[in-house]
Design an enzyme around this catalytic site. Structure first.
Site, short mmCIF file in Angstrom:
data_model
loop_
_atom_site.label_atom_id
_atom_site.label_comp_id
_atom_site.label_asym_id
_atom_site.label_seq_id
_atom_site.Cartn_x
_atom_site.Cartn_y
_atom_site.Cartn_z
N ALA A 181 1.02 -1.29 -0.22
CA ALA A 181 0.23 -0.33 -0.33
C ALA A 181 0.97 1.34 0.06
CB ALA A 181 -0.99 0.68 1.28
N PHE B 183 4.76 3.55 -1.45
CA PHE B 183 5.07 3.90 -2.81
C PHE B 183 5.44 2.84 -3.80
CE2 PHE B 183 8.65 6.63 -4.02
CZ PHE B 183 8.17 7.09 -5.99
N LEU C 278 -1.76 -0.95 6.83
CA LEU C 278 -2.08 0.64 6.65
C LEU C 278 -1.75 1.73 7.26
CD1 LEU C 278 -5.44 -1.32 5.25
CD2 LEU C 278 -3.44 -0.56 3.66
N THR C 279 -0.44 2.23 7.57
CA THR C 279 -0.37 3.17 8.86
C THR C 279 -0.05 3.96 8.01
OG1 THR C 279 2.71 2.74 7.68
CG2 THR C 279 1.48 1.24 9.69
N THR D 160 18.17 -0.26 1.24
CA THR D 160 18.29 1.81 0.87
C THR D 160 19.72 1.50 0.54
OG1 THR D 160 18.08 3.85 1.16
CG2 THR D 160 18.10 2.23 2.93
N ASP D 161 19.61 3.04 0.14
CA ASP D 161 21.51 3.09 -0.18
C ASP D 161 22.20 4.04 0.67
OD1 ASP D 161 19.87 5.96 -0.27
OD2 ASP D 161 21.48 6.17 -3.24
N GLU D 162 21.00 4.34 1.61
CA GLU D 162 21.89 4.79 2.72
C GLU D 162 22.10 4.48 3.92
OE1 GLU D 162 18.69 7.60 4.29
OE2 GLU D 162 18.22 8.38 2.60
N TYR E 5 16.48 6.45 10.93
CA TYR E 5 15.86 5.41 10.06
C TYR E 5 16.86 4.63 9.13
CZ TYR E 5 15.34 4.93 5.24
OH TYR E 5 14.51 3.65 4.18
N LYS F 171 17.30 0.21 8.96
CA LYS F 171 18.01 0.09 7.69
C LYS F 171 18.63 -0.93 8.21
CE LYS F 171 15.21 0.00 4.22
NZ LYS F 171 13.51 -1.07 4.26
N ASN G 75 17.09 7.46 -4.10
CA ASN G 75 16.16 8.33 -4.05
C ASN G 75 14.86 7.81 -4.89
OD1 ASN G 75 18.02 9.96 -2.32
ND2 ASN G 75 16.21 11.04 -1.67
N PRO H 112 9.56 24.00 2.98
CA PRO H 112 11.17 24.42 3.66
C PRO H 112 12.66 24.04 2.35
CG PRO H 112 9.64 22.84 4.85
CD PRO H 112 9.54 23.06 3.25
N HIS I 72 22.71 14.85 7.96
CA HIS I 72 22.38 15.46 7.08
C HIS I 72 23.56 14.28 6.20
CE1 HIS I 72 19.75 18.39 3.82
NE2 HIS I 72 19.79 17.16 3.40
O1 DAU Z 1 18.90 7.02 -0.56
C1 DAU Z 1 17.51 6.88 -0.05
C2 DAU Z 1 16.50 7.51 0.61
O2 DAU Z 1 16.13 8.39 -0.19
C3 DAU Z 1 15.47 6.15 0.88
O3 DAU Z 1 15.70 5.19 2.11
C4 DAU Z 1 14.60 7.43 1.64
O4 DAU Z 1 13.56 6.60 2.49
C5 DAU Z 1 14.13 8.28 1.66
O5 DAU Z 1 13.09 8.83 2.38
C6 DAU Z 1 14.76 9.30 0.90
O6 DAU Z 1 15.80 9.91 1.99
P1 DAU Z 1 16.31 11.25 1.78
O7 DAU Z 1 16.75 11.69 3.52
O8 DAU Z 1 17.43 11.69 0.91
O9 DAU Z 1 14.66 12.24 0.75
P2 DAU Z 1 13.86 13.50 1.51
O10 DAU Z 1 13.33 12.97 0.63
O11 DAU Z 1 13.10 13.25 3.00
O12 DAU Z 1 15.45 14.66 1.06
C7 DAU Z 1 16.37 14.32 0.65
C8 DAU Z 1 16.36 15.46 0.45
O13 DAU Z 1 16.05 16.60 0.12
C9 DAU Z 1 17.88 16.22 1.56
O14 DAU Z 1 18.93 16.46 1.31
C10 DAU Z 1 16.40 17.35 2.03
C11 DAU Z 1 15.66 17.90 1.33
N1 DAU Z 1 14.97 18.29 2.10
C12 DAU Z 1 13.62 17.24 1.86
C13 DAU Z 1 12.84 17.45 2.76
C14 DAU Z 1 11.59 16.74 3.45
C15 DAU Z 1 14.67 19.83 2.03
O15 DAU Z 1 15.31 20.17 1.75
N2 DAU Z 1 13.38 20.28 2.46
C16 DAU Z 1 12.50 19.31 2.92
O16 DAU Z 1 11.45 19.74 3.11
#
Ligand code: DAU
Length: 342
Positions: A9, A11, A35-36, A125-127, A149, A153, A178, A204, A277
């Protein structure tokens, strides 16, 4: 083949089920989902209506439930997409991440072993590799996660390794980059910004927006997981990525263009992820490409069509962003930065 897909359910799991129904129509697909907050019944509406997919409501940590599904439906293989996946939420509280991403994986591994299933694919994930200033992560890169997170993983990945070593459990890992596309819960960068900009709300941007992510479309990611399910070697990990390294600023530019909004809606905020980050992700994917998989989607056109999907599918995301729980998280996490602009 009777396949159990957990987290469908959500992405990437939902894109995977859609792909399997299209290219392996003779398979019977069972779906298990809790279904969280980020799992959405309407995301599955199309494939649940086609008759070839059976839905089961429950958690991957529930041994009795998973065993009943496996034994009651002669399941041969499991692909696990179920996870808590948002870094920002994990920085508020990491406990639920360990429950799903570590304990849940441990439970699935036990069920796979006890019932002698043919294969278990753990979608990771690559993270787990942490951040990389230059060059690329390979599957041999030591894991060094930086957020609750990604640490959870990594715990799941290590459980997979341990079960393979100890019991020869037939496990294969995927580590994806990503991912973007339709049906992504509006908390991650692209859908969060797209839905806010469409509504004329401020977005933001963390720090100066110079962080680099390697982006892959959900359909390519799903195809990579299917390729690993069918061709991967047990005990191995496979990176699933595309060559699309982009700064957050570059992504923002396309988001503004496609939604017709201007820079005045962008607020550069102090980085809420602070030292956790990651500055850059980049993966070598030669190992999976050597097995015959490659990504198909062109990045910029598919990013544009994804944003267009959000413009055209407000009925999918409006109930989510209007949900009090969603609004509570946005307020809790971004309130101090955005104030009245929330
Ligand atoms: O690399 C794979 C990973 O990609 C997955 O394992 C994660 O589940 C997935 O959430 C994603 O992780 P990120 O932390 O890279 O994705 P996110 O979309 O949260 O953030 C992408 C970049 O955008 C990150 O450098 C933070 C920035 N960001 C994110 C948000 C939500 C912003 O600048 N503003 C925001 O409001």
């Amino acid at each position: 083949m009777n396949l159990l897909v957990t987290g469908a359910a959500g992405f990437i799991g939902s894109h995977f089920v859609r792909l399997v129904r299209r290219v392996r129509p003779d398979w019977t697909v069972h779906v298990l989902d809790a279904l969280t907050y980020s799992g959405n019944g309407t995301t599955m509406a199309d494939f649940l209506a086609d008759g070839g997919v059976m839905f089961h409501h429950g958690r991957i940590e529930d041994h009795t439930k998973v065993t009943e599904i496996v034994q009651g439906n002669q399941i041969h293989q499991i692909v696990n997409f179920a996870a808590e996946s948002h870094n920002d939420r994990s920085l508020v509280s990491g406990s639920s991440f360990l429950v799903s991403n570590a304990m849940g994986v441990e439970n699935l591994l036990n069920v796979v072993r006890e019932n002698q299933l043919q294969r278990f694919v753990q979608v990771s994930t690559d993270e787990v590799y942490g951040t990389i200033a230059e060059g690329q992560f390979t599957e041999e890169t030591p894991i060094a996660p930086n957020t609750p997170y990604s640490a959870s993983k990594a715990a799941g990945d290590l459980q997979c390794r341990a079960h393979f070593k100890a019991y020869k459990t037939p496990v294969v890992l995927t580590r994806g980059g990503n991912t973007f596309g339709p049906f992504q819960y509006p908390e991650k960068l692209i859908p969060f910004f797209a839905t806010r900009l469409i509504q004329g709300k401020h977005v933001p941007l963390y720090g100066d927006g110079s962080q680099i992510r390697e982006w892959i479309h959900a359909e390519d990611h799903a195809a990579g997981v299917l390729h690993v399910l069918e061709n991967g070697l047990v005990g191995e990990a496979y990176n699933i990525g595309d060559v699309n390294e982009r700064t957050n600023l570059e992504i923002l530019e396309v988001l503004l263009e496609e939604t017709g909004r201007g820079q005045e809606l962008v607020i550069n905020i102090e980085d809420p992820r602070k030292g956790a980050h990651d500055a850059r992700y980049s993966m070598a994917t030669d190992k999976l490409q050597a097995l015959g998989w490659k990504p198909e989607k062109e990045f910029i056109p598919s990013l544009r069509s994804t944003i267009q999907w959000y413009r055209e599918n407000r009925d999918w995301w409006e109930p989510i962003v209007q949900d009090p729980q969603y609004q509570a998280f946005v307020k809790q996490y971004y309130g101090k930065y955005l104030g009245d602009l929330l």
